[in-house]
Every structure is written in structure tokens, then in C-alpha cells.
Design a protein around this motif. Sequence first.
Motif, PDB file in Angstrom:
ATOM      1  N   ALA A 174     -61.608  41.018  18.768  1.00  0.00           N
ATOM      2  CA  ALA A 174     -60.808  41.025  17.538  1.00  0.00           C
ATOM      3  C   ALA A 174     -60.793  39.656  16.868  1.00  0.00           C
ATOM      4  O   ALA A 174     -60.699  38.615  17.526  1.00  0.00           O
ATOM      5  N   SER A 175     -60.906  39.701  15.529  1.00  0.00           N
ATOM      6  CA  SER A 175     -60.735  38.483  14.734  1.00  0.00           C
ATOM      7  C   SER A 175     -59.947  38.853  13.473  1.00  0.00           C
ATOM      8  O   SER A 175     -59.547  40.010  13.326  1.00  0.00           O
ATOM      9  N   ILE A 176     -59.713  37.887  12.582  1.00  0.00           N
ATOM     10  CA  ILE A 176     -58.809  38.177  11.442  1.00  0.00           C
ATOM     11  C   ILE A 176     -59.501  38.034  10.087  1.00  0.00           C
ATOM     12  O   ILE A 176     -60.398  37.230   9.904  1.00  0.00           O
ATOM     13  N   SER A 177     -58.971  38.851   9.160  1.00  0.00           N
ATOM     14  CA  SER A 177     -59.405  38.778   7.759  1.00  0.00           C
ATOM     15  C   SER A 177     -58.783  37.543   7.095  1.00  0.00           C
ATOM     16  O   SER A 177     -57.934  36.862   7.680  1.00  0.00           O
ATOM     17  N   ARG A 178     -59.187  37.310   5.834  1.00  0.00           N
ATOM     18  CA  ARG A 178     -58.642  36.151   5.107  1.00  0.00           C
ATOM     19  C   ARG A 178     -57.121  36.239   4.990  1.00  0.00           C
ATOM     20  O   ARG A 178     -56.424  35.230   5.030  1.00  0.00           O
ATOM     21  N   ASP A 179     -56.606  37.495   4.879  1.00  0.00           N
ATOM     22  CA  ASP A 179     -55.158  37.673   4.768  1.00  0.00           C
ATOM     23  C   ASP A 179     -54.512  38.006   6.121  1.00  0.00           C
ATOM     24  O   ASP A 179     -53.479  38.664   6.195  1.00  0.00           O
ATOM     25  N   ASN A 180     -55.155  37.536   7.193  1.00  0.00           N
ATOM     26  CA  ASN A 180     -54.542  37.533   8.541  1.00  0.00           C
ATOM     27  C   ASN A 180     -54.329  38.911   9.169  1.00  0.00           C
ATOM     28  O   ASN A 180     -53.407  39.080   9.971  1.00  0.00           O
ATOM     29  N   ILE A 181     -55.161  39.867   8.837  1.00  0.00           N
ATOM     30  CA  ILE A 181     -55.076  41.188   9.469  1.00  0.00           C
ATOM     31  C   ILE A 181     -56.160  41.263  10.551  1.00  0.00           C
ATOM     32  O   ILE A 181     -57.341  41.036  10.263  1.00  0.00           O
ATOM     33  N   PRO A 182     -55.784  41.602  11.807  1.00  0.00           N
ATOM     34  CA  PRO A 182     -56.812  41.680  12.864  1.00  0.00           C
ATOM     35  C   PRO A 182     -57.706  42.915  12.716  1.00  0.00           C
ATOM     36  O   PRO A 182     -57.227  44.036  12.510  1.00  0.00           O
ATOM     37  N   PHE A 183     -59.005  42.664  12.827  1.00  0.00           N
ATOM     38  CA  PHE A 183     -60.019  43.725  12.826  1.00  0.00           C
ATOM     39  C   PHE A 183     -60.796  43.661  14.146  1.00  0.00           C
ATOM     40  O   PHE A 183     -60.900  42.602  14.774  1.00  0.00           O
ATOM     41  N   ILE A 184     -61.345  44.823  14.519  1.00  0.00           N
ATOM     42  CA  ILE A 184     -62.157  44.902  15.733  1.00  0.00           C
ATOM     43  C   ILE A 184     -63.607  44.648  15.358  1.00  0.00           C
ATOM     44  O   ILE A 184     -64.230  45.456  14.637  1.00  0.00           O
ATOM     45  N   HIS A 185     -64.142  43.525  15.857  1.00  0.00           N
ATOM     46  CA  HIS A 185     -65.512  43.143  15.489  1.00  0.00           C
ATOM     47  C   HIS A 185     -65.939  42.005  16.402  1.00  0.00           C
ATOM     48  O   HIS A 185     -65.122  41.154  16.737  1.00  0.00           O
ATOM     49  N   HIS A 186     -67.218  41.973  16.757  1.00  0.00           N
ATOM     50  CA  HIS A 186     -67.680  40.935  17.687  1.00  0.00           C
ATOM     51  C   HIS A 186     -68.106  39.643  16.991  1.00  0.00           C
ATOM     52  O   HIS A 186     -67.700  38.553  17.383  1.00  0.00           O
ATOM     53  N   LEU A 220     -66.468  37.597   8.158  1.00  0.00           N
ATOM     54  CA  LEU A 220     -65.312  38.507   8.159  1.00  0.00           C
ATOM     55  C   LEU A 220     -64.051  37.757   7.714  1.00  0.00           C
ATOM     56  O   LEU A 220     -63.250  38.277   6.935  1.00  0.00           O
ATOM     57  N   CYS A 221     -63.885  36.530   8.189  1.00  0.00           N
ATOM     58  CA  CYS A 221     -62.642  35.782   7.916  1.00  0.00           C
ATOM     59  C   CYS A 221     -62.520  35.352   6.457  1.00  0.00           C
ATOM     60  O   CYS A 221     -61.485  34.831   6.052  1.00  0.00           O
ATOM     61  N   GLU A 222     -63.571  35.564   5.664  1.00  0.00           N
ATOM     62  CA  GLU A 222     -63.523  35.182   4.246  1.00  0.00           C
ATOM     63  C   GLU A 222     -63.279  36.377   3.327  1.00  0.00           C
ATOM     64  O   GLU A 222     -63.357  36.256   2.110  1.00  0.00           O
ATOM     65  N   GLN A 223     -63.001  37.555   3.927  1.00  0.00           N
ATOM     66  CA  GLN A 223     -62.743  38.744   3.108  1.00  0.00           C
ATOM     67  C   GLN A 223     -61.352  39.293   3.417  1.00  0.00           C
ATOM     68  O   GLN A 223     -60.896  39.237   4.558  1.00  0.00           O
ATOM     69  N   ASP A 224     -60.716  39.850   2.392  1.00  0.00           N
ATOM     70  CA  ASP A 224     -59.389  40.442   2.592  1.00  0.00           C
ATOM     71  C   ASP A 224     -59.506  41.795   3.274  1.00  0.00           C
ATOM     72  O   ASP A 224     -60.539  42.456   3.210  1.00  0.00           O
ATOM     73  N   ALA A 225     -58.418  42.206   3.914  1.00  0.00           N
ATOM     74  CA  ALA A 225     -58.414  43.463   4.675  1.00  0.00           C
ATOM     75  C   ALA A 225     -58.793  44.652   3.797  1.00  0.00           C
ATOM     76  O   ALA A 225     -59.521  45.547   4.239  1.00  0.00           O
ATOM     77  N   ALA A 226     -58.325  44.662   2.550  1.00  0.00           N
ATOM     78  CA  ALA A 226     -58.618  45.801   1.674  1.00  0.00           C
ATOM     79  C   ALA A 226     -60.128  45.957   1.465  1.00  0.00           C
ATOM     80  O   ALA A 226     -60.634  47.089   1.399  1.00  0.00           O
ATOM     81  N   ALA A 227     -60.845  44.855   1.403  1.00  0.00           N
ATOM     82  CA  ALA A 227     -62.305  44.928   1.243  1.00  0.00           C
ATOM     83  C   ALA A 227     -62.962  45.338   2.568  1.00  0.00           C
ATOM     84  O   ALA A 227     -63.893  46.158   2.582  1.00  0.00           O
ATOM     85  N   LEU A 228     -62.471  44.807   3.663  1.00  0.00           N
ATOM     86  CA  LEU A 228     -63.044  45.157   4.983  1.00  0.00           C
ATOM     87  C   LEU A 228     -62.820  46.639   5.299  1.00  0.00           C
ATOM     88  O   LEU A 228     -63.654  47.272   5.950  1.00  0.00           O
ATOM     89  N   ASP A 229     -61.699  47.195   4.816  1.00  0.00           N
ATOM     90  CA  ASP A 229     -61.409  48.619   5.050  1.00  0.00           C
ATOM     91  C   ASP A 229     -62.478  49.527   4.444  1.00  0.00           C
ATOM     92  O   ASP A 229     -62.630  50.673   4.855  1.00  0.00           O
ATOM     93  N   LYS A 230     -63.190  49.023   3.456  1.00  0.00           N
ATOM     94  CA  LYS A 230     -64.197  49.857   2.768  1.00  0.00           C
ATOM     95  C   LYS A 230     -65.553  49.798   3.479  1.00  0.00           C
ATOM     96  O   LYS A 230     -66.483  50.534   3.118  1.00  0.00           O
ATOM     97  N   LEU A 231     -65.694  48.925   4.489  1.00  0.00           N
ATOM     98  CA  LEU A 231     -67.008  48.754   5.122  1.00  0.00           C
ATOM     99  C   LEU A 231     -67.295  49.837   6.155  1.00  0.00           C
ATOM    100  O   LEU A 231     -66.387  50.383   6.788  1.00  0.00           O
ATOM    101  N   VAL A 232     -68.576  50.085   6.343  1.00  0.00           N
ATOM    102  CA  VAL A 232     -69.055  51.002   7.363  1.00  0.00           C
ATOM    103  C   VAL A 232     -69.621  50.156   8.504  1.00  0.00           C
ATOM    104  O   VAL A 232     -70.340  49.189   8.276  1.00  0.00           O
ATOM    105  N   ALA A 233     -69.255  50.526   9.730  1.00  0.00           N
ATOM    106  CA  ALA A 233     -69.694  49.749  10.895  1.00  0.00           C
ATOM    107  C   ALA A 233     -70.532  50.623  11.833  1.00  0.00           C
ATOM    108  O   ALA A 233     -70.445  50.518  13.052  1.00  0.00           O
ATOM    109  N   ASP A 234     -71.364  51.498  11.228  1.00  0.00           N
ATOM    110  CA  ASP A 234     -72.142  52.437  12.043  1.00  0.00           C
ATOM    111  C   ASP A 234     -73.426  51.823  12.583  1.00  0.00           C
ATOM    112  O   ASP A 234     -74.177  52.488  13.310  1.00  0.00           O
TER     113      ASP A 234
END
Length: 248
Positions: free
Chosen positions: A43-55, A69-83
Motif C-alpha cells: 500500500a502507498s498513498i495518493s496525492r490527497d493521502n488516500i491509501p491504494f493497493i499497489h506495489h 501514484l503519489c502525484e495523482q488524486d484518489a478520484a483519478a486513481l479510482d478510474k484506472l484499470v489494474a488488470d
Amino acid sequence: MTEPALLATVIAHRGASGHAPENTLAAISLAHDGGATCVELDASISRDNIPFIHHDNNLDRCTNGSGFLCEQDAAALDKLVADAGMSDFAGEPLPRLSAAIALLSKLQMGLNLEIKPSPGLEEPTALAICEVVRDSWPSDLPLVLSSFSQASLAVARDALPGAARALIVGAVPADWRHQTQLLQCRNLHTAATQLDENQAKEITDAGLGLYCFTVNEVDEARKLLSFGVNGVFSDFPAKLIRELSIVS
Ligand code: G3P
Ligand code: MG
């Protein structure tokens, strides 16, 4: 003398990452389907301090995004596909830590959450993760917070003292006793290929839990378990659970 923080003999490394996109909800579900009772997630954090699961610090390898990852806000990361381009898992989202915890809670699985800060973000990453864990981790399920970062572990020790901690190392350092005592860690998580039997005995005799990464072959798992290692992280947990005849 500390008590080991026990997880499972076979822990699904980044979920069942040998068969599903790593660090996704699908990888957690697949680990559960294969008999795993515990997963390791990064886990690491978005620019607005929300933890995401990512290596990785960078989004390029595992998602359809790019950059840090740390340079993007959670709302933008929520739109990404991690397949990771795996067609059977097309559209699998990049999960927030809160979503992973909700799924683990539903599946009644344990968690080794690795705090994986981007350089310079050791403190805010640990603080944000501890806040989500404090608010949502079910107290009856096994949990260990681990990190290669001693700075992050020190923050976790002070922010959430009741959560078990593990120091992650490659080769076992000469001062492992001092480091684990200072950080009040209950476990040491080490690289499987760099651990010998004498070191394993010293570590477990000191009362620490001992887990090794990343073990994908059953013979290597058997050897480590014969050293007294408590468990192994594997990308292929179902195979190891089956071949080691582990009953949960
Ligand atoms: O937590 C054990 C292991 O996951 C550490 O290495 O790079 O796979 O996160 P890495
Ligand atoms: Mg990890």
C-alpha cells in the motif's frame, strides 16, 4: 520476549498474483478460492493521502495509467484499470485499501499489509494507512503491518501501537535484534534465498515470527518450514497449500 504475530503457513503474495493481476480484489478472491486464509498486499498513498493497493511507485507496469501514484488524486486513481493486460480480468480496478479491507472482512481472511512509501513519504504513508486500519480492520482477524522502511514502522508503532509489526529485510542484517526491538516488531520477514538454518533458529529462538518471500516451489517451502520458518509468501498459494497438504 515477544510473541510471534502468526498469519498463515502459506500467504498469498499480492493476492494469488501468479494467476490474477497482482494487488487487486480479483487476486484476493482467487487466493481465497484456492484455500488461502491470508494475503500480503502493498500500500502507498495518493496525492490527497488516500491509501491504494499497489506495489510500484510508478503506475505504468500494472495499470493503464502512467507516472507516479503519489502525484495523482484518489478520484483519478479510482478510474484506472489494474488488470495488467490480463484479458480474463479486463476492467479490474486499482483498489483503495478500504475496498481491500471490506473484501477481506467479508471473506474472513488475514492480512499482512506492507507499507510501501514513495521516497520522502514514509511518514504520511504510514499515518494514512494506520488511520484506515484503525477505522475499519476487524479486530478478530490476523493483521501485521510490515515495511522495509524503518521510518514508516516507527510512525506505525506510535500511531497504532496495538497493531503487530514486521520488519522486512532482504538478507538478515547483523543488527536484526536491535532493529526489531527498537521498532517493537513481532516478526521479521526475510528474502527466502538469503536465509540459512542457523539464522532461522536464532530469530525464532528470540521469539520473533519468521516469514519468507517469495516462495513458489514446494521443495523450497518444505526446506524453509523445516528450518522453523512460520510461513512463506507465494504467488501460487493454491499450489503450495495443496502440495504441502495444509488444512485450514
Ligand atoms: O512483504 C514481503 C514482500 O512482498 C516484500 O517484497 O517487493 O514483493 O513487496 P515485495
Ligand atoms: Mg510486498
